[in-house]
Enzyme design. Structure first.
Site, PDB file in Angstrom:
ATOM      1  N   HIS A   1     -41.325 -94.212  13.979  1.00 61.00           N
ATOM      2  CA  HIS A   1     -40.041 -94.402  13.042  1.00 61.00           C
ATOM      3  C   HIS A   1     -39.092 -93.179  13.237  1.00 61.00           C
ATOM      4  O   HIS A   1     -37.975 -93.318  12.518  1.00 61.00           O
ATOM      5  CB  HIS A   1     -40.342 -94.651  11.504  1.00 61.00           C
TER       6      HIS A   1
ATOM      7  N   ASP B   1     -40.162 -99.245  12.982  1.00 65.34           N
ATOM      8  CA  ASP B   1     -39.901 -99.323  11.755  1.00 65.34           C
ATOM      9  C   ASP B   1     -38.547 -99.898  11.721  1.00 65.34           C
ATOM     10  O   ASP B   1     -37.507 -99.471  11.981  1.00 65.34           O
ATOM     11  CB  ASP B   1     -39.795 -98.250  11.010  1.00 65.34           C
TER      12      ASP B   1
ATOM     13  N   ARG C   1     -59.015 -99.369  -4.523  1.00 63.87           N
ATOM     14  CA  ARG C   1     -58.249-100.075  -3.561  1.00 63.87           C
ATOM     15  C   ARG C   1     -58.188-101.332  -3.467  1.00 63.87           C
ATOM     16  O   ARG C   1     -57.078-102.038  -2.945  1.00 63.87           O
ATOM     17  CB  ARG C   1     -58.355 -99.287  -2.232  1.00 63.87           C
TER      18      ARG C   1
ATOM     19  N   GLU D   1     -57.367 -99.683   6.544  1.00 62.69           N
ATOM     20  CA  GLU D   1     -58.378 -98.944   6.354  1.00 62.69           C
ATOM     21  C   GLU D   1     -59.920 -99.765   5.816  1.00 62.69           C
ATOM     22  O   GLU D   1     -60.720 -99.048   5.597  1.00 62.69           O
ATOM     23  CB  GLU D   1     -58.682 -97.369   5.361  1.00 62.69           C
TER      24      GLU D   1
END
Ligand SMILES: *[C@@H]1O[C@H](CO)[C@@H](O)[C@H](O)[C@H]1NC(C)=O
Ligand SMILES: *[C@@H]1O[C@H](CO)[C@@H](O)[C@H](O)[C@H]1NC(C)=O
Ligand SMILES: *[C@@H]1O[C@H](CO)[C@@H](O)[C@H](O)[C@H]1NC(C)=O
Ligand SMILES: *[C@@H]1O[C@H](CO)[C@@H](O)[C@H](O)[C@H]1NC(C)=O
Length: 428
Positions: free
Chosen positions: A109, A134, A235, A304
């Protein structure tokens, strides 16, 4: 994800339209200045003494280039000059590499120069490169990256772009967009590796090719990680949302998530991977993968858990279920691993990850990971300079084909002829 952004653009949102236009002009002029600040001329030839320890002792040398972004300011780039004058390697360096093409996904980006250095470090004509820019990046940035890509048949921009949020679903989606493009490619790539603009290679392409075919990775996915530890469970147990495309926040106490689909065991690992092509096809087609993707939409940092969870399913192509953190995928100095995995950051921590300084390079090189993260040209330019010179030197030394003069980033210091070719190297 290891590639956090700084949110310096956020304040622009709150300003009025007049100021936004002013800012656009200001940014544009800044970019132009930035490009022309590095004219390609003798004056920009430098001899970075500080890289000496990383270079071969008995070869006096100086750096040749000062990366000429100025080529990209015009509407039509002169492609025939770009590869040569930016020192891209334009032929496969060995049969071994030619027979094992790799695919790369690079999400960027900002930091055009660093991206171009990364690309030329990993570029080789038999591989394929998907660049995800991006949607937040400026139009000018996008245009320039597009022009660079248009000069190489095997470099292309992702057909679908995301506005990427740190730790958000959009980050995962960006990779998947590129995978969908790569899956359609006629280039017979064997494995795909993802990178961000602040990564830099440590292994050469030849070393990557060997490493990815060595035990236990031959035909196997590399997604280092373990069963989700309790500290990470929040998460995926509560719902998160992307705020203003800039960060993730919990929706609120009452917004809990249901269990993962298909009774999946959630794993936790790095967002970085080296995946086999059959695995990528599986991810794009399978109901299990699609359901996990949908379920992951409102989780924190889904990249992740997504790859590593799927890679722990016994029946998926190339699965690797018992490796835990095995796989030398990235050299990263995490702040909380200081004293255990490394002896501190010689550069500077940004969001608990070391931005490497020059004095970190011996550690980076000794670790011999596939790639290292992270580098910032503005803060510690010497670290990138020297790793780049060291890396290219290694790449050329390992080559089986004669070295073309314009593949060298360095030239002899004793003469200012274009090159004094060390005859021994080409024969190796
Ligand atoms: C999101 O952006 C809007 C408009 O710029 C701003 O008013 C708001 O405060 C921001 N919200 C957060 C949570 O940062
Ligand atoms: C592009 O570069 C080549 C090689 O330097 C040069 O011969 C050619 O004239 C250039 N083309 C244009 C359109 O500038
Ligand atoms: C890797 O696997 C392929 C196909 O199964 C096999 O032909 C090749 O010999 C293996 N390579 C190594 C280095 O083990
Ligand atoms: C290097 O270039 C300069 C200017 O072009 C020239 O005067 C000088 O003689 C050259 N030195 C050598 C060693 O070729």
């Amino acid at each position: 994800m290891f590639c956090p952004r700084r949110n310096k653009h956020r304040f622009l949102f709150s300003l009025g339209i007049g100021i936004a236009i002013y800012s656009a002009i200001y940014l544009r002029e800044n970019i132009v200045l930035y490009f022309t600040a590095h004219p390609k001329s003798d004056s920009c030839r430098s001899f970075p003494q500080y890289c000496g320890p990383f270079m071969e002792e008995d070869a006096p040398w100086q750096k040749r280039d000062c990366l000429s972004e100025s080529y990209f300011t015009t509407k039509e780039p002169n492609c025939s000059r770009i590869a040569e004058e930016l020192y891209f390697i334009t032929a496969p360096l060995s049969r071994e590499e030619e027979e094992y093409p790799l695919a790369f996904i690079i999400t960027i980006h900002k930091e055009l120069e660093l991206f171009m250095r990364l690309l030329r470090a990993i570029y080789t004509p038999q591989n394929i490169y998907c660049i995800h820019v991006d949607t937040k990046s400026s139009q000018q940035y996008m245009t320039i990256v597009g022009q660079l890509a248009s000069c190489f048949p095997n470099v292309f921009l992702a057909t679908t772009r995301e506005e990427v949020t740190y730790a958000g679903f959009s980050r995962l989606k960006a990779d998947l967009n590129c995978m969908a493009d790569l899956a359609r490619s006629s280039i017979p790539w064997k494995k795909v590796i993802n990178l961000c603009g602040q990564d830099f290679p440590v292994m050469s392409n030849r070393e990557l090719v060997r490493y990815l075919q060595s035990k236990p990775w031959n035909g196997t996915n590399m997604t280092p990680g373990v069963k989700q530890p309790s500290t990470m469970m929040h998460r995926t147990q509560i719902q998160y949302e992307e705020i203003n495309h800039s960060y993730m926040a919990p929706k609120g106490k009452t917004y809990t998530k249901g269990p993962p689909p298909h009774n999946l065991d959630i794993y936790f690992g790095t967002a970085y991977y080296a995946l086999t092509r059959p695995f990528v096809d599986f991810v794009l087609r399978s109901t299990v993968a699609k359901d996990l993707l949908e379920w992951s939409r409102d989780t924190y940092s889904p990249d992740e858990h997504y790859w590593v969870t799927l890679n722990h399913l016994k029946d998926v192509p190339g699965s690797h279920t018992k490796g835990e953190w095995e796989g030398n995928i990235r050299a990263v100095k995490w702040k909380d691993q200081e004293g255990t995995k490394h002896k501190g950051c010689k550069g500077q921590y940004v969001r608990d990850i070391c931005v490497f300084g020059l004095a970190d390079l011996p550690w980076v090189i000794a670790k011999n990971s596939m790639f290292a993260n992270k580098f910032e040209r503005q803060i510690f330019p010497e670290a990138v300079d020297c790793l780049e010179l060291w890396h290219r030197q290694k790449v050329l030394q390992e080559a089986d084909v004669p070295i073309q003069p314009e593949w060298r980033l360095t030239t002899s210091r004793v003469s200012n002829q274009t090159l004094v070719e060390p005859a021994t190297v080409a024969g190796r």
